[in-house]
Design an enzyme around this catalytic site. Structure first.
Site, PDB file in Angstrom:
ATOM      1  N   TYR A  23      -6.916   2.379   5.589  1.00 28.81           N
ATOM      2  CA  TYR A  23      -6.757   3.783   4.946  1.00 28.81           C
ATOM      3  C   TYR A  23      -7.998   4.558   4.843  1.00 28.81           C
ATOM      4  CZ  TYR A  23      -1.824   5.222   5.508  1.00 28.81           C
ATOM      5  OH  TYR A  23      -0.600   5.288   5.953  1.00 28.81           O
ATOM      6  N   TYR A  79       6.893   8.864   3.265  1.00 25.73           N
ATOM      7  CA  TYR A  79       6.218   7.701   3.721  1.00 25.73           C
ATOM      8  C   TYR A  79       7.241   6.644   4.108  1.00 25.73           C
ATOM      9  CZ  TYR A  79       2.842   4.355   4.719  1.00 25.73           C
ATOM     10  OH  TYR A  79       2.077   3.930   5.140  1.00 25.73           O
ATOM     11  N   ASP A 115      14.910   2.986   1.376  1.00 30.46           N
ATOM     12  CA  ASP A 115      14.155   2.675   1.248  1.00 30.46           C
ATOM     13  C   ASP A 115      13.559   1.976   0.180  1.00 30.46           C
ATOM     14  OD1 ASP A 115      11.483   1.766   1.765  1.00 30.46           O
ATOM     15  OD2 ASP A 115      10.873   3.078   3.512  1.00 30.46           O
ATOM     16  N   LYS A 171       7.420  -4.892  -0.967  1.00 30.91           N
ATOM     17  CA  LYS A 171       6.652  -5.090  -1.919  1.00 30.91           C
ATOM     18  C   LYS A 171       6.517  -6.087  -2.885  1.00 30.91           C
ATOM     19  CE  LYS A 171       4.837  -0.407  -1.171  1.00 30.91           C
ATOM     20  NZ  LYS A 171       3.174  -0.387  -0.397  1.00 30.91           N
TER      21      LYS A 171
HETATM   22  C1  LIG Z   1       8.549   3.894   0.466  1.00 35.25           C
HETATM   23  C2  LIG Z   1       7.361   2.803   1.263  1.00 35.25           C
HETATM   24  N1  LIG Z   1       7.814   2.204   2.762  1.00 35.25           N
HETATM   25  C3  LIG Z   1       7.280   1.214   3.309  1.00 35.25           C
HETATM   26  C4  LIG Z   1       5.995   1.561   2.921  1.00 35.25           C
HETATM   27  C5  LIG Z   1       6.037   0.387   4.330  1.00 35.25           C
HETATM   28  O1  LIG Z   1       4.965  -0.488   3.504  1.00 35.25           O
HETATM   29  P1  LIG Z   1       3.517  -1.862   4.324  1.00 35.25           P
HETATM   30  O2  LIG Z   1       2.692  -1.027   3.335  1.00 35.25           O
HETATM   31  O3  LIG Z   1       4.377  -2.757   3.883  1.00 35.25           O
HETATM   32  O4  LIG Z   1       3.945  -1.627   5.632  1.00 35.25           O
HETATM   33  C6  LIG Z   1       5.655   2.223   1.799  1.00 35.25           C
HETATM   34  C7  LIG Z   1       4.217   1.550   1.402  1.00 35.25           C
HETATM   35  O5  LIG Z   1       4.005   2.612   0.971  1.00 35.25           O
HETATM   36  C8  LIG Z   1       6.306   1.993   1.426  1.00 35.25           C
HETATM   37  O6  LIG Z   1       5.653   3.441  -0.032  1.00 35.25           O
END
Ligand SMILES: Cc1ncc(COP(=O)(O)O)c(C=O)c1O
Length: 421
Positions: A15, A142, A234, A263
């Site tokens: 990014y 996202y 998610d 995370k």
């Molecule tokens: C809600 C959500 N799902 C999925 C992801 C993707 O995770 P990763 O960056 O570990 O691939 C993120 C990353 O910021 C996220 O905020």
């Protein structure tokens, strides 16, 4: 050559527009909420290093558990083999998730946890001889940067270049009291094509820290259940205390069919992804027909070091002090929100749990590419604070161990920034 020069010679950062970005800051040490650069300058990590860190950097307990695991077993193929850490983590995770979750599938990160969830849903229908290919998702969502995760993410500058290659997704607005009935009708009208509905519960992170109410999500999930459409929560960002409860789904009456985590799962120490599902989904893959197998796996699936890190995180996460800290941050944020809520430079101040977001008034539209972003970013860095605005949306998303003094310092600097920018 110093480290930055060596970095710029060989590394392409995520990014980052490498032509115009400021050189990266070489970090040599982390302790609690603070990162130190090679000159000894300290930075409060007010974004938990891309939202992963919960208990602070280089936490001695996680470090010890990881070190012990390293000397026992560093890795083993997870097809045909298993190990204690993976089993214990699955047991302990399922014990604190909504009680309809009954199986754990491991992967490496948030995006892969999403890929697995999407594949589970699509193949769930396929295996039953009634394929469904459409997915319902939220605008501004996202879910990650791999292709499947991009496809179910809102269309934006992040996905534009790849748009023609992304599979078709039905996007809806965040559910609220005015649109919930029309969204329900929309779902009903395409229910036989809909494999699943995927959403970030209560909070859309990368979309700009957009927040929405549990009750309308609950209504939509109940409607999906009634119409036989699977649901995927998610919780990659919201999981492990971020929203003030252990999981964002704990704010809901309904239970999702599938949940995704990463995370905070390992306390931010190791890369690990988890997708959990109901028994019914798992059962749809059981067959004498090998073609009904979920053909998905990564070399580092259920890596023992990552599992050890997640187990250590779990020990710390379940300590009463952690929930006390979450509540403490929540209360402090609320007080700060009241204080600056009517500031003329701010369009909106919003909060969910340990996350507070301040949307700057720019005279234009809310945008990830707002010029304000770089000014605010550099300003806070110069004050020893890592805050990485999403365009004109500034937010604090701290490790739970952040002190009151550190929080007050951040608030004070935000007030100072409001006078300048
Ligand atoms: C809600 C959500 N799902 C999925 C992801 C993707 O995770 P990763 O960056 O570990 O691939 C993120 C990353 O910021 C996220 O905020």
């Amino acid at each position: 050559m110093n480290l930055v020069e060596r970095d710029l010679k060989v590394i392409w950062h995520p990014y980052t527009q490498m032509q115009t970005a400021a050189p990266p800051i070489p970090i040599v040490k982390g302790e609690g909420s603070v990162l130190f650069d090679e000159n000894g300058d300290a930075y409060i990590d007010a974004v938990s290093s891309w939202w992963v860190n919960i208990h602070g950097h280089s936490h001695p307990y996680i470090a010890q558990k990881v070190a012990e695991q390293l000397l026992k077993l560093e890795h083993v193929i997870f097809a045909g083999f298993t190990h204690e850490g993976a089993v214990e983590l699955a047991e302990r995770l399922l014990a604190i998730l909504p009680n309809n979750q009954s199986k754990v599938f491991y992967s490496d990160n948030g995006s892969t946890a999403i890929e697995v969830a999407i594949k589970m849903c699509l193949q769930y229908w396929h295996n039953q001889g009634a394929p469904r290919t459409k997915i319902l998702a939220l605008k501004n969502a996202y879910h990650g940067d791999t292709f499947g995760a991009m496809a179910v993410s809102g269309r934006s500058a992040f996905t534009n270049v790849f748009e023609s290659l992304l599979f078709e997704v039905e996007f809806i607005d965040l559910p609220n009291k005015d649109n919930i009935e029309s969204i329900k009708s929309q779902v009903s009208s395409i229910k036989t094509e809909l494999a699943c509905f995927i959403f970030e519960p209560l909070l859309q992170g990368s979309g700009g820290m957009l927040m929405y109410e549990a009750q309308y999500l609950d209504q939509l999930m109940a409607h999906c259940r009634g119409e036989n459409v699977l649901t995927i929560a998610d919780e990659v960002l919201t999981g492990f205390g971020r929203t003030g409860k252990r999981f964002a789904c704990d704010h809901l009456q309904q239970q999702p069919d599938i949940m995704c985590f990463s995370k905070g799962l390992t306390g931010g120490t190791m890369a690990l992804g988890v997708t959990t599902c109901t028994q019914a989904i798992y059962d749809a893959f059981l067959s004498d027909d090998k073609l009904k197998t979920l053909f998905h796996g990564h070399s580092f699936t259920a890596n023992p070091i990552a599992c050890a890190s997640a187990l250590a995180n779990m020990d710390l996460f379940l300590m009463p002090e952690t929930m006390d800290n979450i509540q403490r941050i929540e209360e402090r944020h609320s007080r700060f929100a009241l204080k600056i809520g009517h500031h003329p430079k701010l369009k909106e101040v919003r909060q969910t749990g340990t996350i507070i977001a301040m949307e700057w008034e720019t005279g234009g539209q809310t945008s990830y590419f707002s010029n304000l972003r770089d000014k605010l970013y550099q300003y806070f860095l110069s004050k020893g604070i890592i805050l990485r605005p999403l365009g004109n949306v500034l937010y604090i998303l701290p490790p739970y161990c952040i002190s009151n003094e550190q929080l007050d310092y951040i608030y004070t600097e935000i007030e100072a920034a409001l006078e300048i920018f």
